[in-house]
Design an enzyme around this catalytic site. Structure first.
Site, PDB file in Angstrom:
ATOM      1  N   HIS A 134       0.812  -1.226   0.000  1.00 37.47           N
ATOM      2  CA  HIS A 134       0.000   0.000   0.000  1.00 37.47           C
ATOM      3  C   HIS A 134       0.839   1.268   0.000  1.00 37.47           C
ATOM      4  O   HIS A 134       0.328   2.352  -0.251  1.00 37.47           O
ATOM      5  CB  HIS A 134      -0.992   0.001   1.167  1.00 37.47           C
ATOM      6  N   ASP A 166       0.200  -7.637   1.466  1.00 39.45           N
ATOM      7  CA  ASP A 166       0.601  -6.238   1.631  1.00 39.45           C
ATOM      8  C   ASP A 166       2.121  -6.086   1.648  1.00 39.45           C
ATOM      9  O   ASP A 166       2.690  -5.417   2.512  1.00 39.45           O
ATOM     10  CB  ASP A 166       0.003  -5.640   2.905  1.00 39.45           C
ATOM     11  N   SER A 244       4.643   2.571   7.705  1.00 37.40           N
ATOM     12  CA  SER A 244       4.386   1.427   6.835  1.00 37.40           C
ATOM     13  C   SER A 244       5.633   0.970   6.101  1.00 37.40           C
ATOM     14  O   SER A 244       6.319   1.765   5.463  1.00 37.40           O
ATOM     15  CB  SER A 244       3.323   1.787   5.791  1.00 37.40           C
TER      16      SER A 244
END
Length: 398
Positions: A134, A166, A244
């Site tokens: 993402h 992911d 992230s």
């Protein structure tokens, strides 16, 4: 985990730590990074106090203007002329951070409709970097820049990515990089100290610390075909949007997880939400398997048992649908479940002895395995329970 927001994961909603990125323009142009201004959480007011006039007058009158009673020197100890740097224990947080920080990167993505950033870390010395899907989703040619700890900026390209796990691998043209070591995530236990490193809110080189709060936490984020299923490591180390793709490392500086999601309070603040001590990381063993596939083939695969699950079922365990859905059979003919004797309407109670209470828990537990692995399921059929062994098949991701 993936862009802010997302459905529940069994014990609360989860959100990705970075936004999903829109498709880039044909010739995206990087905008200068804005200067970030931090406001102080609390500032003591400057208080100006006027003393009682009589007291001030008395003090002034006791002195003559020709006198100066101040000492000639403050007699403060001199600064050391050659102060030696303080040595930190390699096992201390400072020691761990010193070893990890040079290998952690910030990833900036620009598109026609906006820009954003996330984190990542060097996976191989020849320019491979691991991050979250993402973080780089929507990045096109020229729309992705990897910023290293020393300030070096290099254009990057996505070698492969998978929304199911992911994860994404990015390549830059560089050699001689210092990769981080992938540890054994199966060896961590609740209470182990961990350190998270990344660029929360764009603040590169941020280090936070905490413990492993839980293992095998089923986390689901995203929507539709972009849903992510993670058998996550939960941590109370402070992680926020922008973390992230950054590493979660153990006391030896080995990567045991890839920071990917934070919990979101019901009716929460979405992208504006911050750390509440509930962060989730993709286990390093899963990341290793997936990264190897992405580097060698550009795609990842995931294991399946070949059934459709009944999302409306609220009883004990997880129920296999009793009917086909839009032409898809509830039990795939000659699939793993079919070969093991699982039938429509059966209820799956445990996987390898671990109870499952939601469809997401079962999916996450299966995806944490590899195609070809064998799992043991306890199945109830018409009130009768039995144990069956199922050998997992493989499907391509995305």
């Amino acid at each position: 985990m993936p862009g802010p927001g997302g459905p529940g994961h069994g014990e609360g909603a989860a959100q990705h730590l970075g936004a999903g990125w829109p498709a880039p323009a044909a010739h995206p142009r990087r905008r200068p990074r804005p200067q970030r201004v931090l406001s102080l959480a609390w500032v003591a007011p400057l208080v100006v106090v006027a003393l009682v006039a009589g007291l001030v007058g008395g003090v002034v009158g006791s002195r003559t203007w020709g006198e100066d009673r101040r000492p000639a020197t403050a007699d403060l100890p001199p600064a050391p002329s050659a102060a030696a740097p303080v040595q930190r224990d390699p096992a201390s947080i400072a020691g761990i951070a010193a070893g990890v920080l040079p290998s952690v990167v910030s990833i900036e993505v620009e598109s026609a409709e906006g820009s954003g950033s996330g984190s990542g870390f060097v996976l191989r010395e020849d320019g491979y970097v691991l991050t979250n899907n993402h973080v780089v989703a929507g990045a096109g040619e020229g729309g992705l820049v990897v910023v290293f700890a020393d300030g070096t900026e290099l254009p990057g390209s996505v070698v492969g990515a998978t929304s199911e796990y992911d994860l994404a691998v990015v390549k830059v043209e560089a050699t001689g990089l210092t990769p981080l070591t992938l540890g054994d995530s199966d060896a961590v236990v609740v209470g182990d100290p961990v350190v998270a490193v990344g660029a929360p809110l764009g603040l590169v080189g941020t280090v936070t610390t905490g413990i492993v709060s839980a293992r095998n936490r089923p986390v689901v984020a995203g929507e539709g075909t972009d849903q992510t299923f993670i058998n996550a490591i939960q941590t109370d180390a402070a992680i926020n949007p922008g973390n992230s793709g950054g590493p979660l490392v153990d006391a030896a500086g080995r990567v045991v997880g890839i920071n990917s999601a934070i919990a979101q309070l019901p009716g929460g603040l979405g992208a504006a939400g911050g750390s509440i001590g509930l962060g989730f990381a993709i286990p390093s063993n899963q990341a290793r398997r997936t990264a190897e596939q992405l580097i060698t083939t550009g795609r990842a695969t995931y294991p399946v048992i070949g059934v459709l699950l009944d999302e409306a079922y609220t009883g004990e365990g997880v129920r296999v649908r009793g009917e086909d859905v839009q032409g898809r059979p509830s039990v795939t003919p000659d699939g793993p479940a079919d070969r093991a004797g699982i039938r429509r309407g059966d209820v799956i109670l445990t996987i390898d002895g671990r109870p499952v209470t939601t469809s997401e828990e079962l999916i996450v537990a299966i995806r944490a395995r590899q195609a070809g692995d064998t799992v043991e399921l306890r199945v109830r059929t018409d009130g009768r329970e039995r144990d069956v062994r199922v050998r997992l098949d493989e499907l391509p991701s995305d």
